[in-house]
Scaffold this active site. Structure first.
Site, short mmCIF file in Angstrom:
data_model
loop_
_atom_site.label_atom_id
_atom_site.label_comp_id
_atom_site.label_asym_id
_atom_site.label_seq_id
_atom_site.Cartn_x
_atom_site.Cartn_y
_atom_site.Cartn_z
N GLU A 223 0.88 -1.18 0.00
CA GLU A 223 0.00 0.00 0.00
C GLU A 223 0.91 1.22 0.00
OE1 GLU A 223 -3.22 -0.26 -0.31
OE2 GLU A 223 -3.48 -2.38 0.12
N CYS A 257 -1.99 9.38 2.49
CA CYS A 257 -1.61 8.78 1.20
C CYS A 257 -2.57 9.16 0.09
CB CYS A 257 -1.53 7.27 1.34
SG CYS A 257 -3.05 6.54 1.97
P1 NAD Z 1 8.29 4.63 4.95
O1 NAD Z 1 8.33 3.79 3.73
O2 NAD Z 1 9.44 5.53 5.22
O3 NAD Z 1 8.15 3.71 6.26
C1 NAD Z 1 7.14 2.75 6.40
C2 NAD Z 1 7.61 1.65 7.34
O4 NAD Z 1 8.75 1.01 6.77
C3 NAD Z 1 8.02 2.10 8.72
O5 NAD Z 1 7.53 1.20 9.67
C4 NAD Z 1 9.53 2.06 8.67
O6 NAD Z 1 10.14 1.80 9.92
C5 NAD Z 1 9.79 0.93 7.72
N1 NAD Z 1 11.09 1.04 7.04
C6 NAD Z 1 11.85 2.14 6.84
N2 NAD Z 1 12.97 1.84 6.17
C7 NAD Z 1 12.93 0.51 5.93
C8 NAD Z 1 13.79 -0.39 5.26
N3 NAD Z 1 14.94 0.01 4.71
N4 NAD Z 1 13.43 -1.68 5.19
C9 NAD Z 1 12.26 -2.09 5.73
N5 NAD Z 1 11.40 -1.27 6.38
C10 NAD Z 1 11.73 0.01 6.48
O7 NAD Z 1 6.92 5.41 4.87
P2 NAD Z 1 6.35 6.52 5.85
O8 NAD Z 1 7.18 7.75 5.69
O9 NAD Z 1 6.18 5.97 7.21
O10 NAD Z 1 4.89 6.74 5.24
C11 NAD Z 1 4.64 7.64 4.23
C12 NAD Z 1 4.41 6.97 2.91
O11 NAD Z 1 3.44 5.95 3.05
C13 NAD Z 1 3.85 7.90 1.87
O12 NAD Z 1 4.45 7.65 0.62
C14 NAD Z 1 2.37 7.54 1.82
O13 NAD Z 1 1.74 7.88 0.62
C15 NAD Z 1 2.42 6.09 2.06
N6 NAD Z 1 1.16 5.59 2.62
C16 NAD Z 1 0.37 4.75 1.88
C17 NAD Z 1 -0.85 4.32 2.38
C18 NAD Z 1 -1.76 3.41 1.61
O14 NAD Z 1 -2.68 2.85 2.22
N7 NAD Z 1 -1.58 3.21 0.33
C19 NAD Z 1 -1.25 4.73 3.64
C20 NAD Z 1 -0.40 5.58 4.36
C21 NAD Z 1 0.80 5.98 3.84
#
Ligand code: NAD
Length: 478
Positions: A223, A257
């Site tokens: 997502e 998002c």
């Molecule tokens: P992110 O990708 O930075 O982090 C998401 C999760 O991944 C966190 O728990 C983080 O600790 C983990 N993570 C970070 N680096 C990692 C790595 N190298 N390997 C594995 N896991 C890792 O995203 P964010 O900044 O927390 O969220 C914002 C993004 O999420 C935006 O792009 C937004 O559009 C998207 N989003 C999508 C939805 C949806 O339902 N489609 C909902 C909310 C947010």
């Protein structure tokens, strides 16, 4: 990495691996007993805990990014309770094996599709709706009969700690376990052979998750996000469009998002739309939005600095500020609802998902150019269209591709329990919510049972009447 770092990383890996091993063993033991009643009871425990924890959920989100109480109830607690209620009400039907009529070749058999749990699942959540995006997928995972390890975001530590406590109160760790922490913990979890990985977050990390899943051939739901456009046609009801766009963009301070990323508005109504939007911002957040208790903060100083840089870069490149944040005066983690115009494709604000309360307003005269613009970029997670003329909306829906479409509204499609939610291409893959979430966490196992199949008539040796029968069967199919 120093010795302590290496030891720390090994300890993290050991902790996550132990939780995983316990869940694998638990899944074996539960294979027969995690039936409809047990799953409904697990979901009821989660529901009761969410209700009991409500004041603390509100407090944790206030602490993490000053999220207003009403927004916590509306966008964190209600969607989760709705997801639980919908699953509990429909679970019997979702779990029931589905009969499939026999085909010519399988005449004399009985076919069933039996949803079975995928097994042990990993749920990785983002910070922007840190409560419901960690526990919403858990509802689907439990409904489908899985165990799950949940990793909330490290950037919302109060909510993360509360999720861990709530889950400990509700479930044995061999059914649901929360691991707290950042990238290291996520990487340690991704090294394990989970059966399904449900990731919500950025496309950049989504790529890493998919690569990690490939090592064990785990299935994934991704997502992700992206730049969701709003198209405002010449026949739009401007007051209505302004209300929905302002709410969609500035709720959660734009850190959503499916928030409108930018607005494409027909030139004939552009000034009137900007005026309506400014009036709506003033109505919702007052004359000084930075002092409004109804506007959330930006999650960290780093994220706020990124947004100020995006804005400063756009203004330096010739964009015009219509209302809101003056990057020179603004400080801290609060950013006012900001409208800008005259952005150009080379600006960073036109290339990145904005993910904050800054809204570029872009004019158009030809709907064909809007369609071409949308199709030239990655497929968005959501596309919003405002116009009284349904033909206008229909043309854009037909000629573009996106995760979802909202017509004369923003964001509400997320709340429809009967609709799949998810992206396409760069905005994600695999739908979530309700029955689609249940199916994401299930393997739909076909079971074909022989009753009086005539196929043995065609088994070798292929001579005499058998060869004639095979030829006749071939002719029957054209
Ligand atoms: P992110 O990708 O930075 O982090 C998401 C999760 O991944 C966190 O728990 C983080 O600790 C983990 N993570 C970070 N680096 C990692 C790595 N190298 N390997 C594995 N896991 C890792 O995203 P964010 O900044 O927390 O969220 C914002 C993004 O999420 C935006 O792009 C937004 O559009 C998207 N989003 C999508 C939805 C949806 O339902 N489609 C909902 C909310 C947010």
């Amino acid at each position: 990495m120093d010795g302590a770092g290496v030891a720390g990383k090994a300890a993290v890996q050991d902790t996550v691996a132990a939780a995983f091993a316990a869940q694998r063993a638990g899944a074996e033991a539960r294979r027969a007993s995690f039936d409809l009643a047990a799953r409904r009871a697990a979901l009821a425990r989660l529901r009761d805990a969410v209700i009991a924890f409500q004041p603390r959920i509100i407090q944790a989100l206030a602490q993490d990014f000053a999220k207003p109480k009403a927004e916590v109830i509306l966008t964190e607690i209600l969607p989760l309770l709705q997801e639980i209620r919908h699953a509990r009400r429909n679970l019997r039907r979702w779990m029931r094996p589905r009969r499939v009529a026999p085909t010519l070749a399988t005449f004399g058999t009985r076919a069933l599709i039996r949803p079975e749990p995928r097994g042990t699942c990993l749920i990785i959540a983002p910070w922007n709706y840190p409560f419901q995006l960690a526990l919403g997928p858990l509802v689907s995972a439990l409904a489908a009969g899985n165990s799950a390890i949940v990793k909330p975001s490290e950037l919302t530590p109060a909510t993360s700690a509360l999720i861990a406590e709530l889950v400990r109160d509700c479930f044995p760790p061999d059914l649901v376990h929360v691991v707290e922490g950042g990238k290291d913990v996520a990487e340690a979890a991704l090294a394990l052979p989970f059966d399904h990985i449900f990731f919500t977050g950025s496309a950049e990390v989504g790529r890493l998750v998919m690569a990690a899943a490939a090592r064990h051939l785990a299935s994934v739901t991704l997502e992700l996000g992206g730049k969701s456009p709003v198209v405002i046609g010449p026949g739009a009801d401007l007051a209505r469009a302004a209300r929905w766009v302002a709410w969609g963009k500035f709720a959660n301070a734009g850190q959503t998002c499916i928030a409108p990323d930018h607005v494409l508005v027909h030139d004939s109504i552009r000034p009137a739309f900007v005026a309506a939007l400014r009036a709506e911002i003033a109505r919702a957040y007052g004359a000084d939005p930075l002092a409004s208790p109804d506007l959330a903060a930006i999650v960290t100083d780093r994220h706020a600095a990124r947004l100020r840089d995006l804005l400063a870069g756009a203004l330096a490149g010739g964009a015009r500020l219509l209302t809101g944040g003056d990057p020179a005066a603004a400080q801290g983690r609060r950013l006012a609802p900001t409208l800008i115009e005259a952005v150009t494709p080379e600006m960073a604000i036109e290339q990145q998902e904005i993910f904050g309360p800054i809204l570029p307003i872009i004019g158009f005269s030809d709907p064909g150019a809007v369609i071409a613009r949308i199709n030239a970029g990655p497929k968005p997670l959501a596309l919003y269209i405002f116009d009284r003329d349904r033909g206008f909306a229909r043309r854009i829906i037909t000629e573009t591709s996106s995760g979802a479409v909202g017509v004369n509204l923003t964001m509400l499609h997320y709340s429809h329990a009967g609709l799949p939610f998810g992206g396409i291409g760069m905005s994600g893959q695999g739908p979530a919510h309700g029955h689609w979430g249940f199916r994401a966490f299930s393997h739909e196992k076909p079971v074909l049972e022989n009753r009086f199949s005539a196929l043995p008539w065609l088994f070798p040796p292929y001579r005499g009447h058998r060869a004639a029968l095979i030829a006749a069967a071939r002719r029957l199919l054209g």
